[in-house]
Design a protein around this motif. Structure first.
Motif, PDB file in Angstrom:
ATOM      1  N   ASP A  14     -12.463   2.034 -18.213  1.00  0.00           N
ATOM      2  CA  ASP A  14     -13.656   1.362 -17.673  1.00  0.00           C
ATOM      3  C   ASP A  14     -14.603   0.967 -18.793  1.00  0.00           C
ATOM      4  O   ASP A  14     -15.080  -0.174 -18.857  1.00  0.00           O
ATOM      5  CB  ASP A  14     -14.424   2.321 -16.735  1.00  0.00           C
ATOM      6  CG  ASP A  14     -13.833   2.304 -15.340  1.00  0.00           C
ATOM      7  OD1 ASP A  14     -12.897   1.506 -15.114  1.00  0.00           O
ATOM      8  OD2 ASP A  14     -14.299   3.088 -14.502  1.00  0.00           O
ATOM      9  N   VAL A  15     -14.876   1.925 -19.666  1.00  0.00           N
ATOM     10  CA  VAL A  15     -15.849   1.669 -20.731  1.00  0.00           C
ATOM     11  C   VAL A  15     -15.314   0.638 -21.718  1.00  0.00           C
ATOM     12  O   VAL A  15     -16.028  -0.288 -22.107  1.00  0.00           O
ATOM     13  CB  VAL A  15     -16.223   2.978 -21.455  1.00  0.00           C
ATOM     14  CG1 VAL A  15     -17.224   2.704 -22.577  1.00  0.00           C
ATOM     15  CG2 VAL A  15     -16.819   3.969 -20.478  1.00  0.00           C
ATOM     16  N   THR A  16     -14.035   0.761 -22.102  1.00  0.00           N
ATOM     17  CA  THR A  16     -13.493  -0.204 -23.065  1.00  0.00           C
ATOM     18  C   THR A  16     -13.497  -1.612 -22.468  1.00  0.00           C
ATOM     19  O   THR A  16     -13.762  -2.582 -23.174  1.00  0.00           O
ATOM     20  CB  THR A  16     -12.062   0.182 -23.509  1.00  0.00           C
ATOM     21  OG1 THR A  16     -11.281   0.468 -22.350  1.00  0.00           O
ATOM     22  CG2 THR A  16     -12.069   1.385 -24.410  1.00  0.00           C
ATOM     23  N   THR A  17     -13.238  -1.679 -21.172  1.00  0.00           N
ATOM     24  CA  THR A  17     -13.276  -2.988 -20.516  1.00  0.00           C
ATOM     25  C   THR A  17     -14.682  -3.582 -20.577  1.00  0.00           C
ATOM     26  O   THR A  17     -14.874  -4.771 -20.838  1.00  0.00           O
ATOM     27  CB  THR A  17     -12.833  -2.857 -19.048  1.00  0.00           C
ATOM     28  OG1 THR A  17     -11.646  -2.093 -19.002  1.00  0.00           O
ATOM     29  CG2 THR A  17     -12.622  -4.209 -18.413  1.00  0.00           C
ATOM     30  N   ASN A  61     -13.365  -8.726 -33.283  1.00  0.00           N
ATOM     31  CA  ASN A  61     -12.710  -7.444 -33.533  1.00  0.00           C
ATOM     32  C   ASN A  61     -11.569  -7.255 -32.542  1.00  0.00           C
ATOM     33  O   ASN A  61     -11.500  -7.932 -31.522  1.00  0.00           O
ATOM     34  CB  ASN A  61     -13.698  -6.290 -33.340  1.00  0.00           C
ATOM     35  CG  ASN A  61     -14.798  -6.336 -34.386  1.00  0.00           C
ATOM     36  OD1 ASN A  61     -14.536  -6.532 -35.572  1.00  0.00           O
ATOM     37  ND2 ASN A  61     -16.034  -6.170 -33.933  1.00  0.00           N
ATOM     38  N   THR A  62     -10.679  -6.289 -32.874  1.00  0.00           N
ATOM     39  CA  THR A  62      -9.658  -5.909 -31.890  1.00  0.00           C
ATOM     40  C   THR A  62      -9.907  -4.454 -31.500  1.00  0.00           C
ATOM     41  O   THR A  62     -10.443  -3.676 -32.288  1.00  0.00           O
ATOM     42  CB  THR A  62      -8.237  -6.033 -32.465  1.00  0.00           C
ATOM     43  OG1 THR A  62      -8.168  -5.221 -33.642  1.00  0.00           O
ATOM     44  CG2 THR A  62      -7.901  -7.470 -32.791  1.00  0.00           C
ATOM     45  N   LEU A 102     -19.022   3.079 -28.529  1.00  0.00           N
ATOM     46  CA  LEU A 102     -18.194   1.878 -28.595  1.00  0.00           C
ATOM     47  C   LEU A 102     -19.010   0.645 -28.940  1.00  0.00           C
ATOM     48  O   LEU A 102     -18.595  -0.191 -29.744  1.00  0.00           O
ATOM     49  CB  LEU A 102     -17.491   1.668 -27.258  1.00  0.00           C
ATOM     50  CG  LEU A 102     -16.050   2.162 -27.228  1.00  0.00           C
ATOM     51  CD1 LEU A 102     -15.524   2.205 -25.820  1.00  0.00           C
ATOM     52  CD2 LEU A 102     -15.181   1.271 -28.105  1.00  0.00           C
ATOM     53  N   SER A 103     -20.192   0.517 -28.339  1.00  0.00           N
ATOM     54  CA  SER A 103     -20.973  -0.688 -28.635  1.00  0.00           C
ATOM     55  C   SER A 103     -21.495  -0.637 -30.061  1.00  0.00           C
ATOM     56  O   SER A 103     -21.590  -1.667 -30.727  1.00  0.00           O
ATOM     57  CB  SER A 103     -22.101  -0.896 -27.620  1.00  0.00           C
ATOM     58  OG  SER A 103     -22.891   0.238 -27.543  1.00  0.00           O
ATOM     59  N   PRO A 155     -16.128  -7.770 -24.172  1.00  0.00           N
ATOM     60  CA  PRO A 155     -16.758  -9.032 -24.588  1.00  0.00           C
ATOM     61  C   PRO A 155     -17.472  -8.908 -25.926  1.00  0.00           C
ATOM     62  O   PRO A 155     -17.404  -9.801 -26.776  1.00  0.00           O
ATOM     63  CB  PRO A 155     -17.768  -9.295 -23.466  1.00  0.00           C
ATOM     64  CG  PRO A 155     -17.298  -8.512 -22.304  1.00  0.00           C
ATOM     65  CD  PRO A 155     -16.579  -7.335 -22.837  1.00  0.00           C
ATOM     66  N   MET A 156     -18.106  -7.799 -26.127  1.00  0.00           N
ATOM     67  CA  MET A 156     -18.836  -7.566 -27.366  1.00  0.00           C
ATOM     68  C   MET A 156     -17.858  -7.464 -28.536  1.00  0.00           C
ATOM     69  O   MET A 156     -18.121  -7.959 -29.639  1.00  0.00           O
ATOM     70  CB  MET A 156     -19.578  -6.241 -27.226  1.00  0.00           C
ATOM     71  CG  MET A 156     -20.820  -6.142 -28.005  1.00  0.00           C
ATOM     72  SD  MET A 156     -21.689  -4.867 -27.133  1.00  0.00           S
ATOM     73  CE  MET A 156     -22.635  -4.163 -28.276  1.00  0.00           C
TER      74      MET A 156
END
Lengths: 761, 119
Positions: free
Chosen positions: A362-365, A376-377, A404-405, A369-370
């Motif tokens: 959920d979080v990676t999804t 980045n990958t 992550l952000s 966009p960012m």
């Protein structure tokens, strides 16, 4: 040795020496007395010997006179008088001789010559005279003359004693002098030795005491000067050494306490400084976006005031800036509030079951966009078998999102790797999520401050990468709150790796369940007839939590673990309220909601939806009556339930029929923002009169001893054309004592509708 | 025309302030960090420097001090314009060598008053 022992020893040694002195005195007295006694007997013997020899001489002279007279008168015999006189003298000499023997004692007597001779002579004389008296023949004078030679002998012997005895007495005198000298010497010696030893002992005693006291004084002086590290040294194990030790212990404790106080003061100072610093930073951070908001809006206002032709594109750009600054400000405020909440201990932890894989995905999804934005990958690696975890999902998500952000923000054309794994450490099952990037990295100095509030690696980072500088501080606090931690490793220019570690299965904290557990089940006041609530939730923990919270408020709660079961139960039991979870396997909450609204029996039952999803608008638009976002606060659910109960119709006044004031008291407690009138009586006639006079909104019937009359009265009211529509609730069988005001109101709300009441009957 | 140099790292604030000052008829130059601020001030000798304090590369206090040390720029009129608005922040700015001090959010009238005072 301790002081009292020292004093005791010193005193006893002095006493022993005193005793010696006394002994020496006694001994010397005895010695001198013996010598003096001897001397006395010698002198007395001398005198006696002299006396005896004089008496003998006198006797002899008398005998010679007698002889001479006798020869002149031609008298050959002694007459009786002369004989008696002689005998008397002889006896007297014999007595003296005996006294001499006694006086001189055996030893001296043996040294005195002539005693035996005298004795012999006297015996002979006595025998002669006695013989004469016995035979009656007078003593012949010539026979007396026969003793002349022996007398001379005796006298010579006795006279010789005079010299011997004089010599002896002078010898004794010398002995006395010698003894005295000896005694003086010994006494002096004993006195000197005892005095010396006493002095020595006293000296040592005083020296020890003075030294110790000086040490103590020095110590206390040092301490009073503030040198608490000073230690008193007193040798041995005596009282003073012990005293010194206790003083030292005291100083040590004092030192420790002072140290602690100092540290605390320093900590307080630091905290204060941190607080001021935080405040200054806050002010700065709030003012900066505020500057843009006020500035741009003033510009726009000026434009409008000036009546200039506005280019919509320009206006849109400026409004966009105001909007973005406002959003930034809001984010900042939210983060500050989060921080404040954590710091004041008001941030609760609400654990629930979740799927780790799903959560991370959920979080990676969300951040994808960012990630793409900066070219980045993102790779996600899962290294665990069991995906089920029990944790505070909201905080878990927030931490992960932040890490992550950050990784996405500080990396350009790089690679971000998220790795989730589980491991056991000290018998605890942990989840570790590491977020590694190939971004700009941090220097050790920057790493040190990375979790501090309002710090970013560099001031320029704010400009380039945005952010408030609070995100990581909050993450760290959240992690700690969840009994976990966040570690960080970084190499400047190569990248950074944050690792978030929390227990996979969180223990329920006092905040939520434990406390409920302790007070909840035991104190459940189930009130028959208070609203019935149906909880539909697939998650056991969440379902039980809702049940406990509601039961505690007196509601009867029925539960269903899935959508279909929930709908079935709702049709069967027609609950007063339904609490519905959204994320459920099979039939989800949305479908259940739709179905419930379709079925006539359940179409009007108020529904509260609760979910982790923030879909309030959607929920309400689909027909839910309220929407709660999990985690819900303890009071949120009961409040929502209470709001959805039928509205109270108390404003027209309440007629209370009861004996006592239980109902009245409860209602008075319940008086809130909109006060209502209460009229209370136990007299049914009064009640009827009042009802004729005015109209009441509701009639409450409480405890009454004449229930038959009350029933009749109620029947009359129900049938009456005038008051038949007034809601009337019989509460006499309800445990009013165990109810609180809120519960009474809820009860009234459920039962005030006559039709519904009849339905329930 | 009065020339003003704005040293400000926040893009929005830089854009907003420069536009508003331009409208008021000033000639505006901008620098985005302290070092650039020093360089531009030295090169163009503006009438007024509006100096933010929290700046990258070289902060506003250091930049002001440097300008004061340099004979050519020692007499520049520098107004500290900062979101640091706590007790002591004014003194700190004045001590660094600023001629005046104003806080963000900007009250344009007040700021213009301060600018006028130096002209």
């Amino acid at each position: 040795m301790n002081l009292s022992k020292r004093i005791a020893l010193t005193s006893s040694i002095i006493l022993v020496f005193y005793f010696f002195t006394v002994m020496v005195f006694l001994w010397s007295t005895k010695v001198s007395r013996e010598i003096v006694n001897e001397l006395q007997s010698v002198i007395r013997s001398q005198y006696l010997v002299y006396d005896i020899s004089q008496q003998l001489k006198e006797l002899n002279t008398r005998l010679k006179v007698l002889e001479a007279v006798a020869s002149a008168q031609d008298k050959k015999e002694l007459d009786e008088n002369e004989q008696g006189d002689l005998l008397k003298s002889i006896v007297s000499i014999g007595d003296d001789l005996n006294i001499l023997r006694v006086t001189a004692g055996s030893e001296l007597s043996s040294q005195i010559s002539g005693i035996e001779l005298t004795d012999e002579l006297l015996k002979q004389w006595t025998a002669l005279i006695n013989h004469a008296e016995e035979t009656g023949q007078p003593v012949q004078i010539y026979s007396l003359a026969a003793f002349g030679y022996e007398f001379d002998n005796t006298e010579t012997e006795l006279t010789r004693n005079g010299f011997a005895l004089r010599g002896l007495s002078s010898e004794l005198n010398t002995e006395i002098e010698e003894a005295e000298t000896q005694i003086n010497r010994v006494s002096l010696l004993v006195f000197c030795v005892s005095a010396l030893i006493a002095l020595l002992l006293i000296y040592f005693l005083i020296r020890y005491t003075t030294k110790s006291l000086a040490q103590l004084r020095l110590g206390t002086r040092e301490w009073s000067k503030g040198n608490l590290a000073h230690r008193i040294w007193v040798g041995g194990k005596g009282d003073l050494a012990q005293l010194a030790e206790s003083f030292n212990a005291m100083a040590e404790e004092l030192d420790a306490t002072m140290e602690q106080a100092h540290e605390e003061r320093q900590r307080a100072n630091e905290a204060n400084q941190a607080k001021s610093g935080f405040l200054a930073n806050m002010s700065h951070e709030l003012r900066t976006p505020m500057n843009a908001i006020i500035g741009y809006s003033e510009m726009l206002l000026e434009d409008i005031e000036d009546g200039e032709e506005l280019d919509p594109e320009d206006v849109q750009a400026d409004l966009g800036k105001i909007h973005s600054a406002g959003k930034h400000l809001l984010g900042l405020i939210n983060e500050v509030l989060d921080l404040a909440k954590v710091e004041s201990g008001k941030m609760g932890v609400y654990n629930e079951s979740a799927d780790l894989k799903k959560l991370v995905t959920d979080v990676t999804t969300t951040v994808q966009p960012m990630v793409i934005n900066y070219e980045n990958t993102l790779d996600t690696i899962f290294e665990f078998d069991d995906s089920e975890i029990f944790t505070d999902v909201t905080k878990f998500r927030q931490v992960l999102m932040n890490l992550l952000s950050n990784a996405a923000k500080f990396t350009r054309k790089g690679k971000i790797t998220v790795k989730a794994r589980r491991f056991i450490e000290e018998e605890t099952d942990f989840v570790a999520i590491s977020v590694a990037d190939t971004g700009i990295g941090m220097t050790p100095e920057q790493l040190d401050k990375v979790f501090d509030e309002f710090t970013q690696a560099d001031d320029s980072t704010t400009r380039e990468f945005g952010g408030t500088g609070l995100g990581l501080a909050i993450c760290k606090k959240f992690a700690e709150l969840m009994n976990g931690r966040i570690d960080v490793e970084s190499t400047p220019g190569e990248g950074t790796c944050f690792t978030f570690v929390v227990p996979a299965i969180a223990e329920n904290t006092e905040d939520d369940d434990a406390q409920e557990e302790a007070t909840g089940d035991n104190n459940v006041v189930q009130i028959e007839g208070l609203a019935k609530v149906l909880v539909i939730d697939d998650d056991e923990t969440s379902r039980q939590l809702s049940k406990r919270i509601l039961s505690k408020r007196g509601y009867s709660v029925i539960t269903a673990d899935g959508g279909a079961a929930g709908i079935e139960l709702a049709c069967e039991q027609t609950p007063d309220i339904i609490v519905l979870d959204i994320l459920m396997p099979g039939m989800d909450g949305w479908q259940v909601l739709e179905k419930l609204r379709e079925i006539p029996e359940t179409a009007d039952i108020p529904i509260i939806m609760q979910s982790m999803l923030s879909e309030r608008e959607l929920g309400l638009s689909l027909g839910a009556d309220d929407y709660l976002t999990k985690p819900v606060d303890k009071s949120d659910l009961p409040n929502a339930v209470r709001k959805l109960l039928p509205e109270l119709k108390l404003d027209e006044g309440v007629l209370i029929i009861e004996q006592g004031t239980t109902l009245l008291d409860l209602l008075n407690q319940a008086q809130g923002e909109e006060p209502f009138e209460t009229s209370q009586t136990a007299d049914l006639e009064d009640a009827e009169k009042w009802m004729a006079d005015r109209r009441f909104g509701i009639i409450l019937v409480g405890k009454h001893s004449e229930m038959d009359a009350v029933s009749k009265f109620m029947g009359n009211v129900r049938r009456s054309e005038d008051y038949g529509d007034i809601p009337m609730i019989l509460l006499n069988s309800i445990e009013l004592e165990s109810m609180d005001a809120d519960q009474l109101l809820s009860f009234i709300r459920i039962h005030q509708d006559p039709e519904e009441d009849q339905n329930q009957d | 025309m009065t020339r003003i140099l704005i040293v400000e790292d926040n893009e929005m604030n830089r854009d907003m302030l420069s536009r508003r000052l331009k409208r008021k008829g000033f000639e505006v130059e901008v620098a985005v960090d302290g070092q650039q601020g020093v360089d531009m001030a030295t090169a163009s000798m503006p009438d007024i420097v509006l100096m933010d304090m929290s700046l990258p590369i070289k902060d506003g206090w250091a930049a002001t001090k440097e300008l004061r040390r340099n004979e050519a720029t020692a007499s520049l009129k520098i107004i500290a314009l900062t979101a640091h608005a706590m007790d002591g922040d004014r003194q700190k700015a004045m001590k660094a060598g600023c001629d005046d001090y104003d806080t963000k959010p900007i009250d344009l009238k007040r700021l213009l008053g301060k600018i006028e005072a130096f002209l």
